[in-house]
Scaffold this active site. Structure first.
Site, PDB file in Angstrom:
ATOM      1  N   LYS A 140     -22.898  16.312  55.272  1.00  0.00           N
ATOM      2  CA  LYS A 140     -22.967  15.387  56.135  1.00  0.00           C
ATOM      3  C   LYS A 140     -22.385  16.077  57.622  1.00  0.00           C
ATOM      4  O   LYS A 140     -21.382  16.904  57.312  1.00  0.00           O
ATOM      5  CB  LYS A 140     -22.330  14.150  56.031  1.00  0.00           C
ATOM      6  CG  LYS A 140     -20.821  14.453  55.525  1.00  0.00           C
ATOM      7  CD  LYS A 140     -20.059  13.141  55.783  1.00  0.00           C
ATOM      8  CE  LYS A 140     -19.526  12.714  56.990  1.00  0.00           C
ATOM      9  NZ  LYS A 140     -18.403  13.434  57.280  1.00  0.00           N
TER      10      LYS A 140
ATOM     11  N   HIS B  13     -19.780   7.467  54.708  1.00  0.00           N
ATOM     12  CA  HIS B  13     -18.851   7.139  53.695  1.00  0.00           C
ATOM     13  C   HIS B  13     -18.640   5.559  53.641  1.00  0.00           C
ATOM     14  O   HIS B  13     -18.981   5.050  52.623  1.00  0.00           O
ATOM     15  CB  HIS B  13     -17.490   7.523  53.896  1.00  0.00           C
ATOM     16  CG  HIS B  13     -17.542   8.978  54.189  1.00  0.00           C
ATOM     17  ND1 HIS B  13     -18.097   9.749  53.284  1.00  0.00           N
ATOM     18  CD2 HIS B  13     -16.781  10.046  54.652  1.00  0.00           C
ATOM     19  CE1 HIS B  13     -17.955  10.959  53.472  1.00  0.00           C
ATOM     20  NE2 HIS B  13     -17.046  11.368  54.450  1.00  0.00           N
TER      21      HIS B  13
HETATM   22  C1  BG6 Z   1     -14.738  13.743  55.942  1.00  0.00           C
HETATM   23  C2  BG6 Z   1     -14.506  13.940  57.420  1.00  0.00           C
HETATM   24  O1  BG6 Z   1     -16.401  13.660  55.772  1.00  0.00           O
HETATM   25  O2  BG6 Z   1     -13.967  12.815  55.150  1.00  0.00           O
HETATM   26  C3  BG6 Z   1     -13.282  13.877  57.849  1.00  0.00           C
HETATM   27  O3  BG6 Z   1     -15.513  14.586  58.284  1.00  0.00           O
HETATM   28  C4  BG6 Z   1     -12.328  13.061  56.965  1.00  0.00           C
HETATM   29  O4  BG6 Z   1     -12.921  13.484  59.106  1.00  0.00           O
HETATM   30  C5  BG6 Z   1     -12.877  13.120  55.304  1.00  0.00           C
HETATM   31  O5  BG6 Z   1     -11.207  13.321  57.277  1.00  0.00           O
HETATM   32  C6  BG6 Z   1     -12.034  12.183  54.669  1.00  0.00           C
HETATM   33  O6  BG6 Z   1     -12.085  12.341  53.200  1.00  0.00           O
HETATM   34  P1  BG6 Z   1     -11.077  11.993  52.374  1.00  0.00           P
HETATM   35  O7  BG6 Z   1     -11.457  12.381  51.040  1.00  0.00           O
HETATM   36  O8  BG6 Z   1      -9.714  12.967  52.491  1.00  0.00           O
HETATM   37  O9  BG6 Z   1     -10.750  10.640  52.478  1.00  0.00           O
END
Ligand code: BG6
Length: 488
Positions: A142, A234
């Site tokens: 993504k 997400h």
């Molecule tokens: C990613 C984003 O998909 O997810 C980032 O591009 C973000 O900006 C990250 O920091 C967060 O993932 P996690 O697993 O650390 O919550």
């Protein structure tokens, strides 16, 4: 089963921070199938040895639970190779094809961890070099596009060369153990199902808060922002997991069909709801983890007059029989008060009060995604009796909670999101990957917000780093008579 995993973007941020550590963990846990090759692809002129060396150096900076010994790393490094490529040059794909033809692996995974603008070029060139064979799988990171039209264009091109069951659109949130547990909670237990509906649930809150800022990704983030980076993918995937109907079985399409229905049922935006039910913010200077931190506009790679949002809070509804009228609140942001991702299901209060209980206290189920992975069920109980005021005590209840910590229960070193998803790609399991129609529907739903902001002169609301975002986010939820879970 032998596999070749080709990592486009093999010297990029994602490869260093997530993919290589995840592959190493799978290797360490003995779950990476034997006979594999991991081929990093990048523009630098590196020998295999230099590439291995770079990875070893990077491993010192990532969280691997336990540092690899020299011997352990050497055994992992034996799987690593490097191919120098300029992804716009057809000849370079011929070189890759030669490397792959040195042996005919059972499965070839093309992991495209590059800028999205390169996705179509890479797929076209792979096909032109005959690398889109039936045993090839392509993984796309993504964001897949920056709006509905660009997403469709990418999907159409990729599907010209690969069938849908060869395409693995990754959303690493779906690989998190906590999200697996959300599916287990809902579809492996009958207890909550009768309650999982509008008659019993007052509202649902999805929070994905990060304490970090944009770090070294300012230039990328400038063209992305929180809506495209976190909400379109997400957050909506979490919303689907919480709101979908039970699928008829655990097969990929049965799950994706149900998620798609949720996305199609999201309440369409109106001019009024775009103004009232969406808050965008941008962090200003403040204090995070005890340290002074700069404003987003002062981060490297960021335009000093940037209007890119680093925070989004929104309210939506799902227009179907199960959920009609139940507000779903989504909130995500960088440089917030902590790293905290959770889903809070607030049940309706008792219909009639016979205790002197503080009004408004009601049952709540908290699904903690990170940093803690677990479940909390908030209940009311009769606390310790105070002998001097027994009569009053009998009338008062206190909130207590059942607390299930999955890390303690199952051990903290569980399979991480990328580790699980990479193994699923190698095994050909699509359950935790996103289908093109889901993705398009998600873009269709976020696009009115993008368009509205493009013409909205107000810009994002500033919030101090280390707080929970602009006060307008609390005001938005307060209009419904609720508050964010950390506020009560
Ligand atoms: C990613 C984003 O998909 O997810 C980032 O591009 C973000 O900006 C990250 O920091 C967060 O993932 P996690 O697993 O650390 O919550």
């Amino acid at each position: 089963m032998s596999f070749d995993l080709v990592l486009f973007g093999g010297t990029g941020d994602l490869a260093w921070r997530k993919l290589m550590p995840a592959l190493f963990q799978a290797f360490r846990h003995g779950t990476l199938p034997e006979g594999g090759r991991i081929i990093g692809v990048g523009r630098d002129d590196l020998s295999h040895e230099q590439y291995r060396d770079l990875i070893r150096q990077r491993f010192d900076k990532v969280d691997l639970a336990k540092r690899p010994s020299a011997d352990e790393f050497a055994r992992f490094a034996a799987l690593l190779e490097f191919v120098r490529m300029d992804l716009s040059k057809p000849d370079d794909y011929t070189r890759l094809a030669q490397t792959l033809q040195e042996r005919q692996a059972d499965t070839v995974v093309m992991y495209v961890a590059t800028a999205p603008a390169l996705f179509t070029t890479v797929c076209e060139q792979l096909a032109a070099s005959g690398l889109n064979t039936p045993h090839t799988r392509v993984v796309l990171e993504k964001p897949l596009g920056h709006d509905l039209a660009s997403n469709r264009a990418i999907n159409q091109t990729v599907r010209r060369f690969f069938s849908e069951n060869q395409i693995f659109r990754i959303d690493h949130y779906l690989g998190k153990p906590s999200v697996q547990n959300l599916f287990a909670l809902r579809f492996g237990n009958a207890l909550f199902e009768p309650l999982w509906r509008r008659e019993h649930i007052a509202n649902i809150q999805i929070t994905m808060a990060e304490d970090l800022g944009v770090e070294s990704r300012g230039a990328f983030y400038e063209t992305t922002g929180a809506l495209r980076d976190m909400v379109q993918n997400h957050a909506l995937q979490l919303l689907c997991a919480i709101a979908m109907e039970p699928p008829i079985n655990a097969h990929a399409d049965a799950i994706r069909d149900e998620k798609l229905k949720v996305l199609r049922s999201l309440k369409p935006w109106t001019t009024e709801s775009l103004t009232q039910d969406v808050v965008r913010g941008q962090y200003s200077a403040g204090v995070s983890g005890g340290n002074k931190v700069p404003a987003y506009r002062d981060e490297p790679g960021v335009n000093p007059h940037s209007n890119t949002e680093t925070f989004v809070a929104l309210r939506t509804e799902i227009a179907n029989w199960r959920w009609a009228g139940v507000p779903f609140y989504i909130r995500t942001g960088k440089r917030l008060a902590g790293r905290d991702a959770r889903i809070v299901v607030n049940f309706r209060p008792t219909p009639h009060a016979i205790f002197n209980t503080h009004a408004g206290l009601a049952n709540r189920l908290v699904i903690n995604l990170q940093p803690k992975d677990g479940l909390e069920l908030h209940l009311m109980a009769q606390g310790q009796e105070n002998r001097s005021s027994r009569a009053a005590a009998a009338q008062n209840l206190s909130p207590v909670q059942l607390d299930l910590d999955f890390d303690k229960r199952f051990g903290a070193e569980r399979v991480g999101a990328y580790e699980r998803l990479l193994l699923d790609v190698i095994d050909g399991r699509l359950n935790l990957f996103v289908r093109s129609d889901e993705q398009e529907e998600a873009w269709r739903w976020v696009e009115p917000m993008i368009n509205h902001w493009a013409t909205d002169s107000q810009g994002p609301r500033p919030y101090a780093s280390g707080t929970w975002g602009p006060s307008a986010s609390s005001a938005m939820i307060a209009r419904d008579g609720f508050c964010w879970s950390e506020e009560n």
